[in-house]
Design a protein around this motif. Structure first.
Motif, PDB file in Angstrom:
ATOM      1  N   ARG A 264       0.829  -1.199   0.000  1.00  0.00           N
ATOM      2  CA  ARG A 264       0.000   0.000   0.000  1.00  0.00           C
ATOM      3  C   ARG A 264       0.868   1.256   0.000  1.00  0.00           C
ATOM      4  O   ARG A 264       0.588   2.228  -0.710  1.00  0.00           O
ATOM      5  CB  ARG A 264      -0.929  -0.011   1.227  1.00  0.00           C
ATOM      6  CG  ARG A 264      -1.886   1.172   1.285  1.00  0.00           C
ATOM      7  CD  ARG A 264      -2.965   0.936   2.322  1.00  0.00           C
ATOM      8  NE  ARG A 264      -2.383   0.605   3.621  1.00  0.00           N
ATOM      9  CZ  ARG A 264      -3.094   0.088   4.629  1.00  0.00           C
ATOM     10  NH1 ARG A 264      -4.378  -0.182   4.471  1.00  0.00           N
ATOM     11  NH2 ARG A 264      -2.518  -0.171   5.782  1.00  0.00           N
ATOM     12  N   ILE A 285      -6.348  -5.265  -1.813  1.00  0.00           N
ATOM     13  CA  ILE A 285      -5.552  -5.222  -0.581  1.00  0.00           C
ATOM     14  C   ILE A 285      -6.423  -5.012   0.654  1.00  0.00           C
ATOM     15  O   ILE A 285      -6.278  -5.713   1.661  1.00  0.00           O
ATOM     16  CB  ILE A 285      -4.460  -4.130  -0.667  1.00  0.00           C
ATOM     17  CG1 ILE A 285      -3.297  -4.638  -1.529  1.00  0.00           C
ATOM     18  CG2 ILE A 285      -3.948  -3.741   0.724  1.00  0.00           C
ATOM     19  CD1 ILE A 285      -2.150  -3.657  -1.667  1.00  0.00           C
ATOM     20  N   GLU A 286      -7.337  -4.056   0.601  1.00  0.00           N
ATOM     21  CA  GLU A 286      -8.149  -3.769   1.790  1.00  0.00           C
ATOM     22  C   GLU A 286      -9.017  -4.968   2.178  1.00  0.00           C
ATOM     23  O   GLU A 286      -9.156  -5.286   3.368  1.00  0.00           O
ATOM     24  CB  GLU A 286      -9.028  -2.538   1.550  1.00  0.00           C
ATOM     25  CG  GLU A 286      -8.247  -1.230   1.424  1.00  0.00           C
ATOM     26  CD  GLU A 286      -7.450  -0.908   2.683  1.00  0.00           C
ATOM     27  OE1 GLU A 286      -7.858  -1.341   3.774  1.00  0.00           O
ATOM     28  OE2 GLU A 286      -6.418  -0.235   2.558  1.00  0.00           O
TER      29      GLU A 286
END
Length: 304
Positions: A264, A285-286
């Motif tokens: 990130r 990613i989240e």
């Protein structure tokens, strides 16, 4: 309480994650090199090193991209750990070279024989279905042998109800965990390989005696009680491995979350165009972070 999993074990894990990345390229040659290097390490460092591997090997590193040579070689790594574990128990075991329609590990003793398969999953993996565990397939891959074993990370197994337990009990396939296998190795150090081999056979014989059921509680109650009832010395070993299983979850989560945080940060430092190009690859990613944070001890070791 002092940590069961040592800093040395965590460093060993980090070394092998990177070593597999370095080795990846030609699968045939690389898998042979990996087997030899792992076998050499265990020979020098002893059974403690093998237990270190088993306690931390259940999660595929998030730093490995999907369907890459690293991911395939990691699967070979876990198969090799099974083979070395069975050898450490005094059994004869090999990792099979054929990749399709066959188990990955074959093991024999003078009294019984079995095939085995190692499973590993990404922490960020959401839905896992019954086919991911290959229980039905393992039944067909026995090739005349009486037993089969699928070894999985304990925290990725269903803890309420699942078709895999019904398949296991109806098809005589033992679902086992790296944690239980590590415990078996520790027990062999305490009371000898012969007794550990007998315990393994007793576990195998427990499965067909169960009524087919989807209940995780029924299945693990039978496995755990079988092990605990086999010897009084297992009780203390059990408590240590129970703590190690919890520690392994936290270590695995820290490894995965650290990698995703760096990813990130890398994106945040990119130019607008670079970020747009990268977005397609990393937009999950989240959701991965959310999935990883939701991983917790499922209590399978407390069923007794």
């Amino acid at each position: 309480m002092k940590n069961i999993i040592s800093d040395k074990a965590i460093k060993r894990r980090a070394y092998w994650v990177e070593e597999i990345r370095k080795l990846s390229g030609n699968f045939g040659d690389d898998s042979d090199r990996l087997e030899k290097e792992l076998e050499s390490e265990i020979k020098k460092a002893g059974i403690t090193a093998l237990i270190d591997h088993l306690q931390l090997c259940g999660n595929i590193p998030e730093s490995y991209r999907h369907d890459t040579s690293e991911e395939k070689l990691y699967s070979k790594y876990t198969d090799t750990l099974l083979c070395l574990s069975y050898k450490a128990l005094g059994l004869k075991s090999i990792v099979l070279k054929e990749r399709a329609d066959a188990a990955d590990v074959e093991t024999v003793t003078k009294d019984y024989s079995f095939v085995a398969d190692a499973k590993a999953f990404r922490l960020s993996r959401t839905a896992k279905n019954q086919k991911d565990f290959k229980v039905q397939a393992m039944d067909g891959w026995k090739r005349g042998k009486p037993y089969a074993m699928v070894v999985c990370p304990i925290y990725q197994l269903p803890n309420t109800s699942s078709q895999i337990y019904q398949q296991a009990t109806s098809r005589n396939v033992c679902i086992f965990t790296y944690s239980h296998l590590a415990l078996l190795l520790t027990y062999s150090e305490v009371e000898g390989k012969a007794k550990a081999q007998k315990l393994l056979e007793t576990i195998f014989k427990t499965i067909p005696a169960l009524n087919p059921s989807k209940s995780a509680n029924d299945y693990w109650l039978a496995i755990n009680k079988t092990m605990l009832a086999f010897s009084k010395s297992i009780e203390n070993l059990w408590n240590n491995e129970k703590h190690a299983a919890t520690e392994s979850i936290n270590i695995a989560k820290a490894e995965a979350l650290t990698f995703l945080a760096k990813e990130r940060e890398k994106i945040m430092k990119m130019s607008h165009q670079q970020a747009l190009n990268e977005l397609i690859k990393v937009h999950k990613i989240e959701s991965k972070i959310k999935t990883i944070n939701a991983i917790s001890d499922n209590g399978l070791f407390t069923i007794r």
